[in-house]
Motif scaffolding. Structure first.
Motif, mmCIF file in Angstrom:
data_model
loop_
_atom_site.group_PDB
_atom_site.id
_atom_site.type_symbol
_atom_site.label_atom_id
_atom_site.label_comp_id
_atom_site.label_asym_id
_atom_site.label_seq_id
_atom_site.Cartn_x
_atom_site.Cartn_y
_atom_site.Cartn_z
ATOM 1 N N HIS A 41 0.909 -1.146 0.089
ATOM 2 C CA HIS A 41 0.023 0.104 -0.038
ATOM 3 C C HIS A 41 0.936 1.130 0.147
ATOM 4 O O HIS A 41 1.950 1.363 0.577
ATOM 5 C CB HIS A 41 -1.147 0.092 1.022
ATOM 6 C CG HIS A 41 -0.359 -0.101 2.465
ATOM 7 N ND1 HIS A 41 0.268 -0.967 3.210
ATOM 8 C CD2 HIS A 41 0.092 1.011 3.472
ATOM 9 C CE1 HIS A 41 0.914 -0.966 4.356
ATOM 10 N NE2 HIS A 41 0.849 0.631 4.361
ATOM 11 N N GLN A 42 0.330 2.284 -0.652
ATOM 12 C CA GLN A 42 1.187 3.598 -0.769
ATOM 13 C C GLN A 42 1.233 4.046 0.527
ATOM 14 O O GLN A 42 0.010 4.674 1.082
ATOM 15 C CB GLN A 42 0.532 4.596 -1.839
ATOM 16 C CG GLN A 42 1.260 5.625 -2.161
ATOM 17 C CD GLN A 42 1.006 6.272 -3.416
ATOM 18 O OE1 GLN A 42 0.400 5.646 -4.340
ATOM 19 N NE2 GLN A 42 0.969 7.678 -3.510
ATOM 20 N N VAL A 43 2.392 4.464 1.005
ATOM 21 C CA VAL A 43 2.576 5.140 2.445
ATOM 22 C C VAL A 43 2.800 6.673 2.186
ATOM 23 O O VAL A 43 2.679 7.430 3.232
ATOM 24 C CB VAL A 43 3.549 4.706 3.249
ATOM 25 C CG1 VAL A 43 2.852 3.147 3.640
ATOM 26 C CG2 VAL A 43 4.732 4.358 2.632
ATOM 27 N N ARG A 44 3.449 6.970 1.331
ATOM 28 C CA ARG A 44 4.053 8.316 0.952
ATOM 29 C C ARG A 44 4.023 8.704 -0.508
ATOM 30 O O ARG A 44 4.451 7.998 -1.317
ATOM 31 C CB ARG A 44 5.371 8.663 1.429
ATOM 32 C CG ARG A 44 5.472 8.563 3.064
ATOM 33 C CD ARG A 44 5.044 9.967 3.708
ATOM 34 N NE ARG A 44 4.791 9.610 5.236
ATOM 35 C CZ ARG A 44 5.727 9.739 5.899
ATOM 36 N NH1 ARG A 44 7.307 10.373 5.720
ATOM 37 N NH2 ARG A 44 5.836 9.787 7.216
ATOM 38 N N ILE A 45 3.709 10.152 -0.829
ATOM 39 C CA ILE A 45 4.134 10.777 -2.045
ATOM 40 C C ILE A 45 5.015 11.813 -1.831
ATOM 41 O O ILE A 45 4.867 12.804 -0.936
ATOM 42 C CB ILE A 45 2.925 10.848 -2.815
ATOM 43 C CG1 ILE A 45 1.962 9.797 -3.096
ATOM 44 C CG2 ILE A 45 3.072 11.767 -3.999
ATOM 45 C CD1 ILE A 45 0.607 10.214 -3.510
ATOM 46 N N LEU A 46 6.090 11.771 -2.348
ATOM 47 C CA LEU A 46 7.021 13.074 -2.307
ATOM 48 C C LEU A 46 6.958 13.671 -3.669
ATOM 49 O O LEU A 46 7.803 13.675 -4.523
ATOM 50 C CB LEU A 46 8.408 12.655 -2.069
ATOM 51 C CG LEU A 46 8.693 11.708 -1.014
ATOM 52 C CD1 LEU A 46 10.080 10.993 -0.802
ATOM 53 C CD2 LEU A 46 8.512 12.409 0.261
ATOM 54 N N PRO A 47 6.273 14.976 -3.723
ATOM 55 C CA PRO A 47 5.919 15.657 -4.827
ATOM 56 C C PRO A 47 7.168 16.652 -5.247
ATOM 57 O O PRO A 47 7.716 17.127 -4.108
ATOM 58 C CB PRO A 47 4.815 16.336 -4.755
ATOM 59 C CG PRO A 47 4.497 16.438 -3.054
ATOM 60 C CD PRO A 47 5.245 15.375 -2.663
ATOM 61 N N PHE A 48 7.349 16.868 -6.334
ATOM 62 C CA PHE A 48 8.375 17.997 -6.558
ATOM 63 C C PHE A 48 7.953 18.314 -7.954
ATOM 64 O O PHE A 48 6.892 18.032 -8.616
ATOM 65 C CB PHE A 48 9.764 17.588 -6.632
ATOM 66 C CG PHE A 48 10.250 16.384 -7.479
ATOM 67 C CD1 PHE A 48 10.965 16.583 -8.673
ATOM 68 C CD2 PHE A 48 9.849 15.161 -6.982
ATOM 69 C CE1 PHE A 48 11.476 15.567 -9.513
ATOM 70 C CE2 PHE A 48 10.303 14.068 -7.966
ATOM 71 C CZ PHE A 48 11.054 14.261 -9.254
ATOM 72 N N SER A 49 8.552 19.403 -8.391
ATOM 73 C CA SER A 49 7.793 20.372 -9.724
ATOM 74 C C SER A 49 7.965 19.553 -10.880
ATOM 75 O O SER A 49 7.327 19.784 -11.830
ATOM 76 C CB SER A 49 8.914 21.718 -10.016
ATOM 77 O OG SER A 49 10.228 21.294 -10.232
ATOM 78 N N ALA A 50 8.843 18.452 -11.046
ATOM 79 C CA ALA A 50 9.007 17.717 -12.393
ATOM 80 C C ALA A 50 8.092 16.457 -12.060
ATOM 81 O O ALA A 50 8.127 15.830 -12.982
ATOM 82 C CB ALA A 50 10.428 17.497 -12.994
ATOM 83 N N GLY A 51 7.787 15.954 -10.948
ATOM 84 C CA GLY A 51 7.114 14.884 -10.944
ATOM 85 C C GLY A 51 6.878 14.441 -9.398
ATOM 86 O O GLY A 51 6.604 15.172 -8.540
ATOM 87 N N ALA A 52 7.016 12.923 -9.110
ATOM 88 C CA ALA A 52 6.704 12.792 -7.592
ATOM 89 C C ALA A 52 7.422 11.241 -7.696
ATOM 90 O O ALA A 52 7.327 10.398 -8.613
ATOM 91 C CB ALA A 52 5.270 12.536 -7.418
ATOM 92 N N VAL A 53 7.628 10.999 -6.318
ATOM 93 C CA VAL A 53 8.270 9.638 -5.964
ATOM 94 C C VAL A 53 7.174 9.165 -5.036
ATOM 95 O O VAL A 53 6.549 9.708 -3.914
ATOM 96 C CB VAL A 53 9.445 9.757 -5.301
ATOM 97 C CG1 VAL A 53 10.086 8.437 -4.673
ATOM 98 C CG2 VAL A 53 10.634 10.415 -5.816
#
Length: 129
Positions: A41-53
């Motif tokens: 299950h997804q626990v985090r999204i690390l967004p930034f200007s060019a995408g996301a981890v």
């Protein structure tokens, strides 16, 4: 003769039903499907200007992948996961859409995740402790 016709109609009906299920499950053109290549299950999204981890967790393993915000021409894309006390594991390449997935056994240790698309990047501190 009637029995053969009934079997053919039933076969055609099942084929139409199966085709409609496939169309219902496929993403529409232009729609970006959610990253599902990591188990758990997804626990985090690390967004930034060019995408996301996107970070996933399952049974003592952490998996991450980097997804570009605007897919297009191939450019450097990377993702890295490091369990505390271990070396980082990464996936690096020239791609148009995503890097990864990268999976690391963490047990109950903290992890550090990083990702980049082109010259833009994001790094987490120690997370999931």
């Amino acid at each position: 003769m009637k029995r053969g016709l009934t079997r053919r109609l039933r076969a055609v009906g099942l084929a139409v039903l199966a085709g409609s299920w496939l169309l219902a499950l496929a993403p529409a053109d232009g729609a970006q499907a959610a990253p599902t290549r990591c188990p758990g299950h997804q626990v985090r999204i690390l967004p930034f200007s060019a995408g996301a981890v996107h970070v996933f967790r399952r049974h003592g393993y952490v998996c991450a992948l980097t997804v570009a915000a605007r897919p297009g021409t191939a450019r450097p894309v990377s993702v890295s996961v490091q369990a505390r006390g271990s070396l980082p594991v990464s996936a690096v390449g020239r791609r148009s859409h995503r890097a990864g997935p990268v999976t690391v056994h963490t047990g109950h240790r903290c992890v550090r995740v990083a990702g980049s698309v082109g010259t833009r990047s994001v790094r987490s501190g120690w997370i999931l402790c």
